[in-house]
Design an enzyme around this catalytic site. Sequence first.
Site, PDB file in Angstrom:
ATOM      1  N   ASP A  57     -41.896   7.690 -30.825  1.00 39.19           N
ATOM      2  CA  ASP A  57     -41.944   8.471 -31.941  1.00 39.19           C
ATOM      3  C   ASP A  57     -41.371   8.768 -33.069  1.00 39.19           C
ATOM      4  O   ASP A  57     -39.909   9.087 -32.244  1.00 39.19           O
ATOM      5  CB  ASP A  57     -43.591   9.260 -31.852  1.00 39.19           C
ATOM      6  CG  ASP A  57     -44.240   9.911 -33.195  1.00 39.19           C
ATOM      7  OD1 ASP A  57     -43.455   9.629 -34.244  1.00 39.19           O
ATOM      8  OD2 ASP A  57     -44.637  10.707 -32.633  1.00 39.19           O
ATOM      9  N   HIS A  62     -53.094  12.494 -31.467  1.00 35.98           N
ATOM     10  CA  HIS A  62     -53.535  11.563 -31.899  1.00 35.98           C
ATOM     11  C   HIS A  62     -53.846  10.512 -32.224  1.00 35.98           C
ATOM     12  O   HIS A  62     -53.634   9.477 -31.033  1.00 35.98           O
ATOM     13  CB  HIS A  62     -52.226  11.368 -33.157  1.00 35.98           C
ATOM     14  CG  HIS A  62     -52.417  10.372 -34.756  1.00 35.98           C
ATOM     15  ND1 HIS A  62     -53.288  10.174 -34.450  1.00 35.98           N
ATOM     16  CD2 HIS A  62     -50.803   9.592 -34.819  1.00 35.98           C
ATOM     17  CE1 HIS A  62     -52.811   9.782 -36.084  1.00 35.98           C
ATOM     18  NE2 HIS A  62     -51.761   9.094 -35.700  1.00 35.98           N
ATOM     19  N   GLN A 106     -54.597   6.536 -32.888  1.00 30.38           N
ATOM     20  CA  GLN A 106     -53.303   6.782 -32.538  1.00 30.38           C
ATOM     21  C   GLN A 106     -53.621   5.211 -31.418  1.00 30.38           C
ATOM     22  O   GLN A 106     -53.072   4.221 -31.479  1.00 30.38           O
ATOM     23  CB  GLN A 106     -52.207   7.217 -33.538  1.00 30.38           C
ATOM     24  CG  GLN A 106     -50.969   6.064 -33.034  1.00 30.38           C
ATOM     25  CD  GLN A 106     -50.699   5.280 -34.278  1.00 30.38           C
ATOM     26  OE1 GLN A 106     -50.625   6.017 -35.311  1.00 30.38           O
ATOM     27  NE2 GLN A 106     -49.984   3.804 -33.493  1.00 30.38           N
ATOM     28  N   ARG A 125     -54.420  -0.640 -36.258  1.00 27.80           N
ATOM     29  CA  ARG A 125     -55.221   1.028 -36.475  1.00 27.80           C
ATOM     30  C   ARG A 125     -57.027   0.350 -37.645  1.00 27.80           C
ATOM     31  O   ARG A 125     -57.539   1.209 -36.817  1.00 27.80           O
ATOM     32  CB  ARG A 125     -54.438   1.499 -37.775  1.00 27.80           C
ATOM     33  CG  ARG A 125     -53.062   2.465 -36.965  1.00 27.80           C
ATOM     34  CD  ARG A 125     -53.723   2.622 -35.983  1.00 27.80           C
ATOM     35  NE  ARG A 125     -54.054   4.495 -36.445  1.00 27.80           N
ATOM     36  CZ  ARG A 125     -53.266   5.758 -36.486  1.00 27.80           C
ATOM     37  NH1 ARG A 125     -52.154   5.640 -37.004  1.00 27.80           N
ATOM     38  NH2 ARG A 125     -54.717   6.442 -37.569  1.00 27.80           N
ATOM     39  N   ARG A 184     -56.906  15.607 -40.580  1.00 24.44           N
ATOM     40  CA  ARG A 184     -55.240  15.608 -41.081  1.00 24.44           C
ATOM     41  C   ARG A 184     -54.875  16.848 -41.279  1.00 24.44           C
ATOM     42  O   ARG A 184     -55.589  17.280 -42.145  1.00 24.44           O
ATOM     43  CB  ARG A 184     -55.232  14.496 -41.297  1.00 24.44           C
ATOM     44  CG  ARG A 184     -53.037  14.457 -40.794  1.00 24.44           C
ATOM     45  CD  ARG A 184     -52.345  13.700 -41.377  1.00 24.44           C
ATOM     46  NE  ARG A 184     -52.252  11.970 -40.574  1.00 24.44           N
ATOM     47  CZ  ARG A 184     -51.664  11.220 -40.118  1.00 24.44           C
ATOM     48  NH1 ARG A 184     -50.510  11.860 -41.002  1.00 24.44           N
ATOM     49  NH2 ARG A 184     -51.687  10.867 -39.382  1.00 24.44           N
ATOM     50  N   CYS A 221     -45.400   4.157 -33.963  1.00 23.05           N
ATOM     51  CA  CYS A 221     -46.745   4.444 -34.579  1.00 23.05           C
ATOM     52  C   CYS A 221     -46.762   4.518 -35.948  1.00 23.05           C
ATOM     53  O   CYS A 221     -47.135   4.697 -36.656  1.00 23.05           O
ATOM     54  CB  CYS A 221     -47.225   5.788 -34.269  1.00 23.05           C
ATOM     55  SG  CYS A 221     -46.602   6.880 -34.776  1.00 23.05           S
TER      56      CYS A 221
END
Length: 302
Positions: free
Chosen positions: A215, A127, A130, A284, A100, A256
């Site tokens: 988001d 991402h 996700q 996830r 990340r 998310c």
Amino acid sequence: MKHLITLKDMTKQEIEELLDLAREIKKCPESYADCLKNKTMLMFFEKPSLRTRVSFEVGMTQLGGHAIYYDVRSSPIGKGETIEDTAKTISRYCDIIIARLFCHETIEKIAGNSSIPVINALTDFSHPCQILSDFLTITEKRGALKGLKIAFLGDGNNNVTHSLIHGCKITGINLTVACPEECMPQKQVIGTDAKIRITQDAAEAAKDADVIYTDSWMSYHVPKEQEEERIKMFRPYQVTNDIMDLAKPDAIFMNCLPARRGCEQTAEVIEGPKSVVFDQAENRLHMQKAIVLKLLNIGNKV
Ligand code: CP
Ligand code: NVA
């Protein structure tokens, strides 16, 4: 699939295979309990995380493997060691890397110098993990992806938005992104696909949608000084009950996470009956396991 860096280069078949495997793992996790015996994941993190970090780490435990959380601040990167040398060294110890990072080029460089699979656990550009797990949630709630209508409201120039655009193009979802002109998705991501529409009108995007997605307005990389200005700019894109009422009666609300009540959505919406945000968070775990097994070429042998 050698690495998972963006969804852009994935095929529809690869996405469908991952969704099938994630469903299998979710249904029968015990069957996969020893798949990763003696396998080690290095988790390289430059930014905070709850879901991504914990779901990958728990996923590795449940698959019989081991995960090492490695904070970039404690690594020699930035103190003289190059990305290239770091990737080559990790490849000699571990079986798979997740990272990340702020800069997308950094993960490309890690992948380019790694002899083991590399997974993008979020960069400022994309991402992908996700959106793969969100597709699992959407199929559970709404059936087949092709032909669905998703409205994304909020920050268009955003990692989750970019991956959503990539994923919708591949799977045949109609996506409308409603965002301020100052925060449009990057042109190279939008491309020329007629299924992807951009508007400044939140109500127009939400009309008859199957899914309303939003988001954070303050992504991890956004400096705190911009907060006041961004809250003002994104306010017309807040998901409210009025917005949800424009969508189909059985539409779902997705975020998310992390979420701020009173910013990208109201508390009523995220706490309301249409919200599936914790199913998203749970999925996830199942999808991360599927991604790891596929990249290690193990999942289809179970
Ligand atoms: N959605 C998501 O990636 O959450 P984290 O930042 O907590 O990992
Ligand atoms: N766009 C958000 C996603 C968080 C999972 C961020 O980058 O912080």
